[in-house]
Motif scaffolding. Structure first.
Motif, mmCIF file in Angstrom:
data_model
loop_
_atom_site.group_PDB
_atom_site.id
_atom_site.type_symbol
_atom_site.label_atom_id
_atom_site.label_comp_id
_atom_site.label_asym_id
_atom_site.label_seq_id
_atom_site.Cartn_x
_atom_site.Cartn_y
_atom_site.Cartn_z
ATOM 1 N N ILE A 24 5.612 -3.341 9.175
ATOM 2 C CA ILE A 24 5.610 -2.384 8.073
ATOM 3 C C ILE A 24 6.135 -1.030 8.545
ATOM 4 C CG2 ILE A 24 3.676 -3.548 6.934
ATOM 5 C CD1 ILE A 24 1.908 -1.180 7.953
ATOM 6 N N VAL A 25 6.672 -0.247 7.624
ATOM 7 C CA VAL A 25 7.133 1.105 7.930
ATOM 8 C C VAL A 25 6.382 2.072 7.021
ATOM 9 C CG1 VAL A 25 9.094 2.695 8.038
ATOM 10 C CG2 VAL A 25 9.425 0.275 8.587
ATOM 11 N N PRO A 26 5.341 2.726 7.509
ATOM 12 C CA PRO A 26 4.613 3.687 6.676
ATOM 13 C C PRO A 26 5.505 4.867 6.300
ATOM 14 C CG PRO A 26 3.302 3.036 8.581
ATOM 15 C CD PRO A 26 4.703 2.545 8.823
ATOM 16 N N VAL A 27 5.371 5.329 5.078
ATOM 17 C CA VAL A 27 6.187 6.456 4.605
ATOM 18 C C VAL A 27 5.349 7.601 4.054
ATOM 19 C CG1 VAL A 27 8.219 5.045 4.109
ATOM 20 C CG2 VAL A 27 6.479 5.361 2.329
ATOM 21 N N ARG A 28 4.044 7.347 3.809
ATOM 22 C CA ARG A 28 3.198 8.396 3.246
ATOM 23 C C ARG A 28 1.757 8.162 3.667
ATOM 24 N NH1 ARG A 28 0.408 9.183 -1.747
ATOM 25 N NH2 ARG A 28 1.035 7.106 -2.467
ATOM 26 N N GLY A 29 1.052 9.269 3.936
ATOM 27 C CA GLY A 29 -0.350 9.164 4.295
ATOM 28 C C GLY A 29 -1.165 10.256 3.644
ATOM 29 N N GLY A 31 -5.393 11.438 3.961
ATOM 30 C CA GLY A 31 -6.714 11.109 4.471
ATOM 31 C C GLY A 31 -6.641 9.927 5.415
ATOM 32 N N SER A 32 -7.423 8.897 5.134
ATOM 33 C CA SER A 32 -7.434 7.695 5.972
ATOM 34 C C SER A 32 -6.700 6.532 5.304
ATOM 35 C CB SER A 32 -8.880 7.297 6.294
ATOM 36 O OG SER A 32 -9.453 8.234 7.193
ATOM 37 N N ARG A 33 -5.784 6.862 4.414
ATOM 38 C CA ARG A 33 -4.975 5.834 3.751
ATOM 39 C C ARG A 33 -3.499 6.046 4.077
ATOM 40 N NH1 ARG A 33 -8.185 2.237 0.083
ATOM 41 N NH2 ARG A 33 -10.270 3.133 0.341
ATOM 42 N N LEU A 34 -2.777 4.934 4.204
ATOM 43 C CA LEU A 34 -1.339 4.941 4.446
ATOM 44 C C LEU A 34 -0.659 4.039 3.422
ATOM 45 C CD1 LEU A 34 -0.894 4.596 8.330
ATOM 46 C CD2 LEU A 34 -0.031 6.469 6.924
ATOM 47 N N TRP A 35 0.605 4.358 3.088
ATOM 48 C CA TRP A 35 1.405 3.527 2.199
ATOM 49 C C TRP A 35 2.740 3.231 2.861
ATOM 50 C CZ3 TRP A 35 -1.876 7.338 0.736
ATOM 51 C CH2 TRP A 35 -2.847 7.008 -0.223
ATOM 52 N N GLN A 37 6.779 1.264 2.773
ATOM 53 C CA GLN A 37 7.978 1.394 1.940
ATOM 54 C C GLN A 37 7.867 0.656 0.613
ATOM 55 O OE1 GLN A 37 10.582 -0.078 5.083
ATOM 56 N NE2 GLN A 37 11.735 1.846 5.033
ATOM 57 N N ASP A 38 7.038 -0.380 0.588
ATOM 58 C CA ASP A 38 6.861 -1.164 -0.636
ATOM 59 C C ASP A 38 5.701 -0.670 -1.478
ATOM 60 O OD1 ASP A 38 8.979 -2.882 0.069
ATOM 61 O OD2 ASP A 38 7.640 -4.051 1.360
ATOM 62 N N GLY A 39 5.089 0.432 -1.045
ATOM 63 C CA GLY A 39 3.974 0.986 -1.806
ATOM 64 C C GLY A 39 2.645 0.331 -1.518
ATOM 65 N N ARG A 40 2.596 -0.539 -0.526
ATOM 66 C CA ARG A 40 1.346 -1.203 -0.199
ATOM 67 C C ARG A 40 0.421 -0.241 0.538
ATOM 68 N NH1 ARG A 40 0.451 -6.498 3.724
ATOM 69 N NH2 ARG A 40 -1.785 -6.719 3.305
ATOM 70 N N GLU A 41 -0.852 -0.257 0.170
ATOM 71 C CA GLU A 41 -1.832 0.670 0.731
ATOM 72 C C GLU A 41 -2.606 0.028 1.877
ATOM 73 O OE1 GLU A 41 -4.694 3.439 -1.654
ATOM 74 O OE2 GLU A 41 -5.831 1.646 -1.113
ATOM 75 N N PHE A 42 -2.864 0.830 2.914
ATOM 76 C CA PHE A 42 -3.634 0.378 4.073
ATOM 77 C C PHE A 42 -4.718 1.408 4.382
ATOM 78 C CE2 PHE A 42 0.616 -1.284 4.431
ATOM 79 C CZ PHE A 42 0.449 -2.599 4.876
ATOM 80 N N ILE A 43 -5.844 0.930 4.864
ATOM 81 C CA ILE A 43 -6.867 1.819 5.417
ATOM 82 C C ILE A 43 -6.574 1.954 6.912
ATOM 83 C CG2 ILE A 43 -9.317 2.219 5.812
ATOM 84 C CD1 ILE A 43 -9.862 0.405 3.393
ATOM 85 N N ASP A 44 -6.448 3.182 7.355
ATOM 86 C CA ASP A 44 -6.022 3.457 8.730
ATOM 87 C C ASP A 44 -7.218 3.831 9.588
ATOM 88 O OD1 ASP A 44 -4.760 4.201 11.045
ATOM 89 O OD2 ASP A 44 -3.895 6.049 10.238
ATOM 90 N N VAL A 45 -7.619 2.930 10.479
ATOM 91 C CA VAL A 45 -8.663 3.272 11.439
ATOM 92 C C VAL A 45 -8.094 3.349 12.862
ATOM 93 C CG1 VAL A 45 -10.597 2.472 10.063
ATOM 94 C CG2 VAL A 45 -9.462 0.866 11.581
#
Length: 405
Positions: A24-29, A31-35, A37-45
């Motif tokens: 994946i290539v994160p493009v936006r973050g 708080g503790s969430r990342l998105w 290129q496809d807009g998929r959300e991840f919780i970043d720990v």
């Protein structure tokens, strides 16, 4: 390259292959969430490997950066600047240190510390006192000097000959250190918690014994707090939660909250060995980095944030224990504060990366610390609901991984 698409595949075409980034290539973050290129959300720990201490795009940090960006970007060490002086004052007021050297990374901070240790010994005891003792499985950076002090041979392989005068004792084994230390030792270098080596805390009595041996042999005690510093364990620096005070401390990662900056902290007496022209950094003390780091220190040093670290760790531990009760997957859960290591049972040794991939597929981003330990180093202000959601997703990843689906 036939088109201008920016994707993970482009990495393989244009970058040196020393990394293997996730697909994946994160493009936006936020708080503790990342998105991605496809807009998929991840919780970043992962916290950017214990860097994003206040999460992504914290308003106080973005404001500090934007404000400074309109004033002054770079001067070099030919001049000093207000953000650097303000940050140095904060660090000396809040720690044992009386003097600060700024640089750009943890490796550079350690490089400075190791050079200073040898120079101080040379100035006070002569050229024979030049040996540095570190510990097996330690990690101190990727420069030739720091990778030599680090206690993992795999990082030195192929780069020999490496600097001499460095030996490695067994961590948490005082007898091992006693067998190596001598009047030729100029410094003992240690992490309060070995991070890359598997998230292994130093025993309090071991730390106390290391300090006593350093005093006995007139060797400097260097604490590498690149990963444990700036609130990670619930204190501003981890040495504050031990029975000792080091002579030199290195800090980076969380210090900039995501903006590259590092620092070496020490006393006036020791700092004198770095006289005019003895060491330097063109970018060190950069106004942008120091402005952001100053905001980080202000935010992290708030009592309510530091006191909350233990409570948030408890939530992680409770959730990991519940996962373990279901799957019997962890041999041990260890660390301190929000530097958490979960060692896999022997059956899964060498396969930690597979669990990282499984977690990512469920929308939670974790780290490894070697091939058998899952590591988490989230933002200190991660919301409790994000902790709960991350653990639920990790549970789902474990279920799928272990069921073979």
């Amino acid at each position: 390259m036939n088109d201008q698409t920016v994707s993970r595949a482009l990495f393989n075409e244009v970058m040196v292959p020393n990394y293997n980034p996730q697909p994946i290539v994160p493009v936006r973050g936020k708080g503790s969430r990342l998105w991605d290129q496809d807009g998929r959300e991840f919780i970043d720990v992962t916290g950017g490997i214990a860097v994003n201490v206040l999460g992504h795009c914290h308003p106080a940090l973005t404001e500090a950066l934007k404000s400074q960006a309109d004033k002054l970007w770079h001067l070099s060490n030919v001049f000093t600047n207000e953000p650097a002086l303000n940050l140095a004052r904060k660090l000396t007021e809040m720690t044992f240190a009386e003097r600060v050297f700024f640089c750009n990374s943890g490796a550079e901070a350690n490089e400075a510390a190791f050079k200073l240790a040898r120079k101080y010994a040379f100035d006070h005891y002569g050229e024979e006192k030049n040996e540095i003792i570190s510990f097996r499985q330690s990690f101190h950076g990727r420069t030739l000097f720091t990778v030599s002090v680090g206690g993992q041979e795999k990082y030195r392989e192929g780069f020999e000959p490496v600097p001499r005068g460095i030996t490695h004792a067994e961590f948490n084994n005082l007898d091992s250190l006693k067998s190596l230390i001598s009047d030729k030792t100029c410094a003992v270098v240690m992490e309060p918690i070995q991070g890359e080596g598997g998230v292994i805390p130093a025993d309090p009595e071991f730390v106390k014994g290391v300090r006593e041996l350093c005093d006995q042999y007139n060797a400097l005690l260097v604490f590498d707090e690149v990963q444990t510093g700036v609130g990670r364990v619930g204190k501003l620096y981890a040495y504050m939660d031990t029975p000792v005070v080091p002579d030199v401390l290195t800090t980076a990662k969380s210090l900039g909250g995501g903006f590259p900056i590092g620092a070496m902290l020490t006393t006036t007496r020791i700092a004198k060995s770095f006289g005019m022209g003895s060491h330097g950094s063109t970018y060190g003390g950069n106004p942008l980095g120091c402005a952001v780091a100053g905001a980080v220190i202000d935010e992290v040093s708030r009592p309510e944030l530091l006191e909350g670290v233990a409570q948030k760790r408890a939530l992680f531990e409770e959730g990991l224990e519940q996962i373990n009760a279901k799957y019997q997957i962890f041999r041990e859960i260890r660390g301190k504060g929000l530097l958490i290591g979960a060692e896999l049972v022997e059956k899964w040794h060498g396969k930690a990366g597979e669990f990282l991939a499984a977690a990512r597929d469920e929308g939670v981003l974790i780290l490894v610390a070697g091939p058998k330990v899952l590591r988490m180093a989230p933002a200190l202000n991660i919301p409790d609901e994000d902790i709960g959601a991350a653990l639920q997703r990790l549970d789902a990843a474990m279920e799928k991984k272990l069921s073979g689906s």
